[in-house]
Design an enzyme around this catalytic site. Structure first.
Site, PDB file in Angstrom:
ATOM      1  N   TYR A  73      58.905  37.237  12.518  1.00 45.99           N
ATOM      2  CA  TYR A  73      59.410  38.492  13.068  1.00 45.99           C
ATOM      3  C   TYR A  73      59.130  38.552  14.560  1.00 45.99           C
ATOM      4  O   TYR A  73      58.053  38.939  15.023  1.00 45.99           O
ATOM      5  CB  TYR A  73      58.862  39.681  12.255  1.00 45.99           C
ATOM      6  N   ASP A 106      59.975  39.817   2.598  1.00 47.16           N
ATOM      7  CA  ASP A 106      61.051  40.777   2.854  1.00 47.16           C
ATOM      8  C   ASP A 106      62.238  40.478   1.940  1.00 47.16           C
ATOM      9  O   ASP A 106      62.797  41.375   1.288  1.00 47.16           O
ATOM     10  CB  ASP A 106      61.458  40.631   4.332  1.00 47.16           C
ATOM     11  N   ASP A 121      63.451  42.479  -1.933  1.00 44.25           N
ATOM     12  CA  ASP A 121      64.763  43.095  -2.197  1.00 44.25           C
ATOM     13  C   ASP A 121      65.309  42.577  -3.517  1.00 44.25           C
ATOM     14  O   ASP A 121      65.905  43.327  -4.299  1.00 44.25           O
ATOM     15  CB  ASP A 121      65.753  42.770  -1.069  1.00 44.25           C
ATOM     16  N   LYS A 170      56.671  27.635   1.896  1.00 50.91           N
ATOM     17  CA  LYS A 170      57.611  26.528   2.093  1.00 50.91           C
ATOM     18  C   LYS A 170      56.827  25.389   2.747  1.00 50.91           C
ATOM     19  O   LYS A 170      57.213  24.836   3.791  1.00 50.91           O
ATOM     20  CB  LYS A 170      58.778  27.004   2.981  1.00 50.91           C
ATOM     21  N   ASP A 195      62.178  28.649  -2.347  1.00 55.27           N
ATOM     22  CA  ASP A 195      63.533  28.530  -2.902  1.00 55.27           C
ATOM     23  C   ASP A 195      63.483  28.444  -4.429  1.00 55.27           C
ATOM     24  O   ASP A 195      64.235  29.127  -5.131  1.00 55.27           O
ATOM     25  CB  ASP A 195      64.303  27.356  -2.285  1.00 55.27           C
TER      26      ASP A 195
HETATM   27  P1  ATP Z   1      70.443  48.853   7.346  1.00 53.49           P
HETATM   28  O1  ATP Z   1      71.406  48.400   8.395  1.00 53.49           O
HETATM   29  O2  ATP Z   1      69.738  50.108   7.744  1.00 53.49           O
HETATM   30  O3  ATP Z   1      69.507  47.765   6.857  1.00 53.49           O
HETATM   31  P2  ATP Z   1      72.153  48.289   5.058  1.00 53.49           P
HETATM   32  O4  ATP Z   1      73.185  49.127   4.347  1.00 53.49           O
HETATM   33  O5  ATP Z   1      72.582  47.067   5.741  1.00 53.49           O
HETATM   34  O6  ATP Z   1      71.347  49.257   6.069  1.00 53.49           O
HETATM   35  P3  ATP Z   1      70.356  48.697   2.925  1.00 53.49           P
HETATM   36  O7  ATP Z   1      70.166  50.080   3.397  1.00 53.49           O
HETATM   37  O8  ATP Z   1      69.157  47.952   2.514  1.00 53.49           O
HETATM   38  O9  ATP Z   1      71.050  47.826   4.013  1.00 53.49           O
HETATM   39  O10 ATP Z   1      71.423  48.774   1.738  1.00 53.49           O
HETATM   40  C1  ATP Z   1      71.946  47.644   1.052  1.00 53.49           C
HETATM   41  C2  ATP Z   1      72.837  48.145  -0.089  1.00 53.49           C
HETATM   42  O11 ATP Z   1      72.046  48.824  -1.065  1.00 53.49           O
HETATM   43  C3  ATP Z   1      73.895  49.130   0.391  1.00 53.49           C
HETATM   44  O12 ATP Z   1      75.127  48.873  -0.253  1.00 53.49           O
HETATM   45  C4  ATP Z   1      73.374  50.477  -0.023  1.00 53.49           C
HETATM   46  O13 ATP Z   1      74.393  51.380  -0.347  1.00 53.49           O
HETATM   47  C5  ATP Z   1      72.492  50.167  -1.239  1.00 53.49           C
HETATM   48  N1  ATP Z   1      71.323  51.070  -1.213  1.00 53.49           N
HETATM   49  C6  ATP Z   1      70.275  50.986  -0.373  1.00 53.49           C
HETATM   50  N2  ATP Z   1      69.412  51.992  -0.569  1.00 53.49           N
HETATM   51  C7  ATP Z   1      69.911  52.733  -1.578  1.00 53.49           C
HETATM   52  C8  ATP Z   1      69.488  53.934  -2.251  1.00 53.49           C
HETATM   53  N3  ATP Z   1      68.335  54.575  -1.912  1.00 53.49           N
HETATM   54  N4  ATP Z   1      70.259  54.428  -3.229  1.00 53.49           N
HETATM   55  C9  ATP Z   1      71.378  53.813  -3.591  1.00 53.49           C
HETATM   56  N5  ATP Z   1      71.858  52.689  -3.010  1.00 53.49           N
HETATM   57  C10 ATP Z   1      71.130  52.151  -1.998  1.00 53.49           C
END
Ligand code: ATP
Length: 353
Positions: free
Chosen positions: A130, A240, A244, A183, A216
């Site tokens: 980061y 990170d 997810d 890794k 991986d």
């Molecule tokens: P950022 O640019 O802030 O990282 P992002 O949309 O690129 O935003 P996330 O916010 O992590 O990344 O969202 C990824 C996907 O997961 C999106 O399609 C979003 O709609 C869905 N998502 C994220 N948080 C939620 C939530 N609290 N409830 C429902 N769906 C969510």
């Protein structure tokens, strides 16, 4: 307990409003005496103060007992000289919040494609790849020529050892199993040092089983059989990404709660981003932020030896399970309510316990 509340961008204001209802209900039901200081960070602060975060805000947070940070539009904040500072990075670095604790578990009533599981990703939060936080000043990503970028990754014994300690201490309260993710077959020096430090700390926890996985292959293991994991410790970027995945496997990214903890400060923050695609529609899942708030209460309760805070945190987790099973949740987890109604129903559920 004084908590600074920063709603953030995108779905932040609506999910934070729902979380505040829950915290207020928890405070009343468990006599926590929570006091909230509302302020702004991100776009709202940029408009008001010319910067996404300010030194005055940092002092306010330092003086408080905890911080709830809403999702931030990190992608929009590109130029620190124009006040566009990444608020997540800012608080993690300035308050040395080195442990990012990201639990993921399946919930009764919510279909899970990979079988039931309950694990925690413990992610190093202050160095690694980061570039905005792994050196003292400036950034560690460099434009060497117009067409060449070099990004540096920092791994230190000290940061590796302290995140390992967090993971092993946590494992002692759970399934006594730590999996190290790395890794080291390619990043032989950096991840070699990370494994060495984790193994060294492991010696102080003889009851804890330890294994390690290349990152991986770990993705395949987690998708195939997440139930074989308890606590997973890893470096910043791997954690990170992996967290997810584990949040989504648990049912939705919107269930991904997280705590950023250091020795003296802690910050509850959803694992996901600001989700601009669904902002303002009353459909965002507030559970990630609500569960993060629960983690913050638990951290405070353990640190200050206040059992009522730990009890409130457990009640929040149990209420989340009951709400999901009853469909008192948002659509992404099969529920029938909007964001605001989900928060209200959750608060009522807590009040009635
Ligand atoms: P950022 O640019 O802030 O990282 P992002 O949309 O690129 O935003 P996330 O916010 O992590 O990344 O969202 C990824 C996907 O997961 C999106 O399609 C979003 O709609 C869905 N998502 C994220 N948080 C939620 C939530 N609290 N409830 C429902 N769906 C969510």
């Amino acid at each position: 307990m004084k908590i600074v509340v920063l709603p953030g961008d995108g779905i932040g204001p609506e999910t934070m409003a729902a979380t505040m209802e829950v915290l207020q209900a928890a405070s009343a039901r468990y006599d926590l005496g929570l006091a909230f200081e509302h302020d702004v960070a991100g776009h709202a602060s940029l408009q008001r103060h010319g910067a996404t975060v300010t030194p005055a805000l940092l002092e306010k947070v330092r003086a408080a007992d905890g911080l709830m940070l809403g999702p931030m539009a990190t992608y929009d904040f590109k130029d620190e000289a124009k006040g566009e500072i990444n608020p997540s990075k800012f608080f993690r670095k300035e308050l040395d919040l080195y442990a990012n604790i990201r639990p993921a578990r399946t919930w009764t009533g919510l279909p899970h494609k990979v079988g039931a599981f309950d694990l925690v990703v413990v992610r190093e939060n202050t160095e690694g790849f980061y570039a905005d936080r792994n050196i003292a000043s400036g950034g560690s990503e460099m434009l060497i020529t117009r067409d060449v970028v070099v990004s540096l990754r920092r791994i230190t014994r000290e940061c590796s050892a302290r995140i390992a300690r967090s993971a092993f201490e946590l494992a002692m309260t759970r399934g006594k199993h730590v999996s190290i993710v790395h890794k080291a077959n390619v990043l032989k020096l950096g991840d070699g040092m990370f494994i060495d430090e984790c193994r060294r700390v492991a010696q102080q926890f003889p009851e804890v089983n330890v294994d390690d996985f290349i990152v991986d292959a770990m993705m395949a293991h987690v998708v195939r059989a997440p139930q074989r994991f308890d606590v997973i410790v890893t470096t910043n970027m791997f954690g990170d990404i992996l967290s997810d995945l584990t949040a989504e496997l648990s049912g939705s990214l919107g269930l991904g709660g997280s705590l950023n903890a250091g020795l003296d400060h802690a910050m509850g923050q959803a694992a996901h981003g600001s989700a601009p695609d669904i902002a303002g529609q009353d459909i965002a899942n507030p559970f990630s932020l609500i569960l993060s708030a629960g983690q913050l209460l638990a951290w405070h309760g353990v640190r200050r030896e206040r059992p009522a805070f730990v009890a409130a945190a457990q009640a929040i987790e149990q209420a989340a399970a009951a709400a999901i099973a009853a469909g008192e949740a948002t659509r992404d987890v099969g529920g029938r309510l909007g964001t605001a109604a989900t928060g209200r129903a959750f608060a009522q559920r807590l009040a009635q316990r």
